[in-house]
Write an enzyme that holds these catalytic residues in place. Structure first.
Site, PDB file in Angstrom:
ATOM      1  N   SER A   1     -32.362  -0.978  10.112  1.00 41.57           N
ATOM      2  CA  SER A   1     -33.741  -0.964   9.653  1.00 41.57           C
ATOM      3  C   SER A   1     -33.859  -0.071   8.434  1.00 41.57           C
ATOM      4  CB  SER A   1     -34.674  -0.459  10.767  1.00 41.57           C
ATOM      5  OG  SER A   1     -36.017  -0.559  10.385  1.00 41.57           O
TER       6      SER A   1
ATOM      7  N   LYS B   1     -40.713 -14.839  16.404  1.00 42.53           N
ATOM      8  CA  LYS B   1     -41.505 -15.934  15.854  1.00 42.53           C
ATOM      9  C   LYS B   1     -42.156 -15.494  14.548  1.00 42.53           C
ATOM     10  CE  LYS B   1     -45.793 -14.364  16.518  1.00 42.53           C
ATOM     11  NZ  LYS B   1     -46.871 -14.314  15.506  1.00 42.53           N
TER      12      LYS B   1
ATOM     13  N   ASP C   1     -49.942 -16.500  11.447  1.00 46.03           N
ATOM     14  CA  ASP C   1     -49.042 -15.597  12.182  1.00 46.03           C
ATOM     15  C   ASP C   1     -49.476 -15.490  13.641  1.00 46.03           C
ATOM     16  OD1 ASP C   1     -46.858 -13.391  12.148  1.00 46.03           O
ATOM     17  OD2 ASP C   1     -48.620 -12.383  12.978  1.00 46.03           O
TER      18      ASP C   1
END
Length: 308
Positions: A36, A90, A168
């Site tokens: 990250s 997703k 979204d």
């Protein structure tokens, strides 16, 4: 099967809020590393990029990609080429066409590719699907309205091309609808409302249909204040079914049929472990296809600018 050593790529809000607790609650899998740019996790090796992680020699068996969808294809391909199973948050990608090469790569390498739709794992979704399998369905209405300032505070990527805007959260509703209804759907018309200063929509109205003439009306809005709405209403010959709370509650004519605590991400990781054990993949692109079709067919309307 030995415990699966998982690397989380993209340690942002969704990873902290959902993935880390879900992995901790799932037997057979544990977090072994993180990649990250902006965060680290105590107790495990941390890297700035997936390339640095994969080159480090730290042993991981699988990768969960929790980054925004833009650029995720490159990350997934790198992980699969390195022999890692891949879980995709997703939506699975920034475009529909980029997923097929990942499926082929996973298949050729004997690896699991799991494109997750967390709302499908809400506790009342499968009971609703069972009830609707043989039902005479007359109409479907979806209201998915929430406050973007609450759920995505300061997250600029959602307004950038590929960020999907109101789709979204809206794609969560589409993932449920495409799961519970017995026939495939297709978009027939759409109206998308774009803030004058943003590249993605803040609201959308869709109409979908199926081969039997069923009509599905969908309303998405990111400007909702007060109570949030994540509801799917299905009118059937046996009564009015309502799937509410994002798939947590199911009622018929006002009577509660199913109500259970949320375990969406824990169920996702149980499924991921099972898929890896079975040497299988699971990739359903229907919700993403509907979003792509809405952008292709949709009438674009410019509305008031959005500012945080």
């Amino acid at each position: 099967m030995a415990e699966i050593r998982l690397a989380i790529v993209g340690l942002g809000k969704i990873a902290h809020d959902q993935h880390l607790p879900a992995v901790a609650a799932t037997p057979g899998i544990s977090v072994a590393a993180v990649a990250s740019r902006n965060a680290t996790l105590d107790g495990v090796p941390c890297f700035l990029t997936i390339e640095a992680l994969l080159a480090s020699g730290v042993e991981v068996d699988a990768v969960a990609l929790c980054t925004p969808p833009m650029g995720r294809h490159r990350l997934a391909a790198a992980a699969l080429r390195a022999g890692k199973h891949v879980l995709l948050e997703k939506p699975p990608g920034a475009s529909v066409a980029e997923i097929a090469p990942l499926e082929a790569l996973a298949r050729d390498r004997g690896l699991t590719l799991f494109a997750t739709w967390h709302s499908r794992f809400a506790p009342a979704v499968e009971p609703a699907r069972a009830l609707l399998a043989e039902a005479e369905i007359r109409s479907v209405r979806v209201n998915w309205k929430e406050d973007v300032r609450h759920w995505h505070p300061g997250q600029e990527w959602i307004w950038q091309p590929g960020g999907l805007g109101v789709f979204d959260p809206g794609i969560n509703a589409l993932s449920i609808v495409t799961r519970i209804l017995p026939r495939p759907l297709f978009v027939t018309e759409a109206v998308l409302e774009f803030p004058g200063n943003r590249a993605t929509p803040i609201a959308a109205s869709l109409r979908l249909g199926d081969a039997a003439g069923l009509e599905v009306a969908v309303e998405f809005d990111w400007r909702q204040t007060g109570p949030q709405s994540w509801d799917i209403h299905v009118d059937t010959a046996d009564g009015a079914l309502v799937l509410s709370g994002g798939g947590r509650h199911l009622s018929r004519d006002g009577a509660i049929l199913h109500d259970a605590p949320e375990r969406e991400y824990t169920e996702i990781y149980h499924r991921f472990v099972a898929l890896i054990g079975a040497g299988a993949s699971e990739v359903d692109l229907a919700p993403l296809v509907h979003v792509a079709d809405a952008f292709m067919l949709g009438e674009r309307r410019v509305v008031a600018e959005f500012h945080w």
